[in-house]
Enzyme design. Structure first.
Site, short mmCIF file in Angstrom:
data_model
loop_
_atom_site.label_atom_id
_atom_site.label_comp_id
_atom_site.label_asym_id
_atom_site.label_seq_id
_atom_site.Cartn_x
_atom_site.Cartn_y
_atom_site.Cartn_z
N ASP A 250 41.11 8.03 40.20
CA ASP A 250 42.37 8.32 39.53
C ASP A 250 43.47 8.29 40.60
O ASP A 250 43.19 8.42 41.79
CB ASP A 250 42.25 9.70 38.87
CG ASP A 250 43.57 10.21 38.37
OD1 ASP A 250 44.23 9.49 37.59
OD2 ASP A 250 43.96 11.33 38.77
N ARG B 231 42.86 3.45 27.59
CA ARG B 231 43.47 4.70 28.04
C ARG B 231 42.36 5.72 28.26
O ARG B 231 41.62 6.04 27.34
CB ARG B 231 44.50 5.21 27.02
CG ARG B 231 45.18 6.50 27.47
CD ARG B 231 46.31 6.97 26.56
NE ARG B 231 46.60 8.38 26.81
CZ ARG B 231 47.34 8.84 27.82
NH1 ARG B 231 47.92 7.99 28.65
NH2 ARG B 231 47.52 10.13 28.01
N LYS B 232 42.27 6.26 29.49
CA LYS B 232 41.27 7.29 29.74
C LYS B 232 41.48 8.44 28.75
O LYS B 232 42.63 8.81 28.53
CB LYS B 232 41.38 7.82 31.18
CG LYS B 232 41.06 6.77 32.24
CD LYS B 232 41.23 7.32 33.66
CE LYS B 232 42.67 7.57 34.04
NZ LYS B 232 42.86 8.02 35.43
N ASP C 258 41.16 14.27 38.63
CA ASP C 258 41.55 15.68 38.57
C ASP C 258 41.62 16.21 37.14
O ASP C 258 42.09 17.33 36.95
CB ASP C 258 42.90 15.89 39.29
CG ASP C 258 44.06 15.24 38.58
OD1 ASP C 258 43.88 14.14 38.00
OD2 ASP C 258 45.18 15.83 38.57
N THR D 125 44.33 4.20 36.34
CA THR D 125 45.37 5.20 36.13
C THR D 125 46.07 5.04 34.78
O THR D 125 46.48 3.94 34.40
CB THR D 125 46.40 5.16 37.30
OG1 THR D 125 47.43 6.12 37.06
CG2 THR D 125 47.03 3.78 37.48
N ASN D 126 46.15 6.15 34.04
CA ASN D 126 46.96 6.18 32.82
C ASN D 126 48.42 6.28 33.23
O ASN D 126 48.78 7.21 33.97
CB ASN D 126 46.62 7.40 31.96
CG ASN D 126 45.31 7.26 31.20
OD1 ASN D 126 44.71 6.19 31.16
ND2 ASN D 126 44.88 8.34 30.58
N ASP E 140 47.18 9.86 40.25
CA ASP E 140 48.03 11.05 40.34
C ASP E 140 47.21 12.34 40.39
O ASP E 140 46.40 12.61 39.51
CB ASP E 140 48.99 11.10 39.15
CG ASP E 140 49.87 9.85 39.07
OD1 ASP E 140 50.26 9.34 40.13
OD2 ASP E 140 50.14 9.39 37.95
MG MG Z 1 45.32 12.58 37.66
#
Ligand code: MG
Length: 191
Positions: free
Chosen positions: A8, A106-107, A132, A50-51, A10
């Site tokens: 991931d 999309r996760k 995270d 990453t979304n 962010d």
């Molecule tokens: Mg994240």
């Protein structure tokens, strides 16, 4: 076929900034650059999934996202680290539940991981998903990766544990190395 480290972005590699849209707010989480450099040296493909609903919400363009990724790459290069490929999903969610798959890409949907596996000939059963949030963990589960690792950075400090989607929980990306190397079969290659 090789296993990969799916990361991931962010709250995992760079500091969490809600709806990040400015390159000057990009900051690596301490230790992340060194950790990625070690994965590079061990020959583990490093793929970001990453979304980026910030695009779907109209707050960032694809060109703006490319600028942010260029800044991240610049900071990583200072640690001799590089990302092999970045997949992003621009869709804005319509539900808040992190366990609901709204779209395969999309996760927690597995779409970005399965596409990466096809395009880079990666073995998902020897791959690891690091993130995270619960939606990161579930994206890994839904893609059939060998292990999921929650980092206690970003939103990871707020996740209630234990959770069946989480195989390992560690303080930060730095501590994921032994797990990733073992799961991807690269443990003999530790530099
Ligand atoms: Mg994240």
């Amino acid at each position: 076929m090789s296993g990969a480290a799916f990361l991931d972005r962010d709250g995992t590699i760079i500091e969490l900034v809600h709806h990040l849209a400015e390159p000057d707010k990009v900051a690596l989480i301490p230790g992340a650059g060194e950790a990625i450099a070690q994965l590079n040296r061990a020959g583990v493909p490093v793929i970001i999934v990453t979304n980026q609903s910030v695009i779907g919400r109209g707050k960032l363009t694809e060109a703006g996202l490319a600028e942010i990724h260029a800044e991240m790459a610049r900071q990583l290069a200072a640690h001799d680290a590089r990302i092999d490929e970045i997949y992003h999903c621009p869709l804005a969610p319509t539900v808040k539940d992190p366990r609901v798959i709204e779209h395969p890409d999309r996760k927690p949907g597995p779409g970005m991981l399965t596409r990466a596996a096809e395009e880079h000939r990666l073995d998902l059963t020897r791959s690891v998903m690091v993130g995270d949030t619960i939606s990161d963990m579930l994206a890994g589960r839904n893609a059939g990766v060998a292990a999921t690792i929650l980092v206690e950075t970003g939103y990871g400090t707020k996740v209630t544990m234990p959770d069946e989607s989480i195989d390992y929980a560690v303080p930060s990306l730095s501590e994921t190395l032994p797990i990733i190397l073992a799961q991807t079969g690269r443990s003999g290659d530790i530099p």
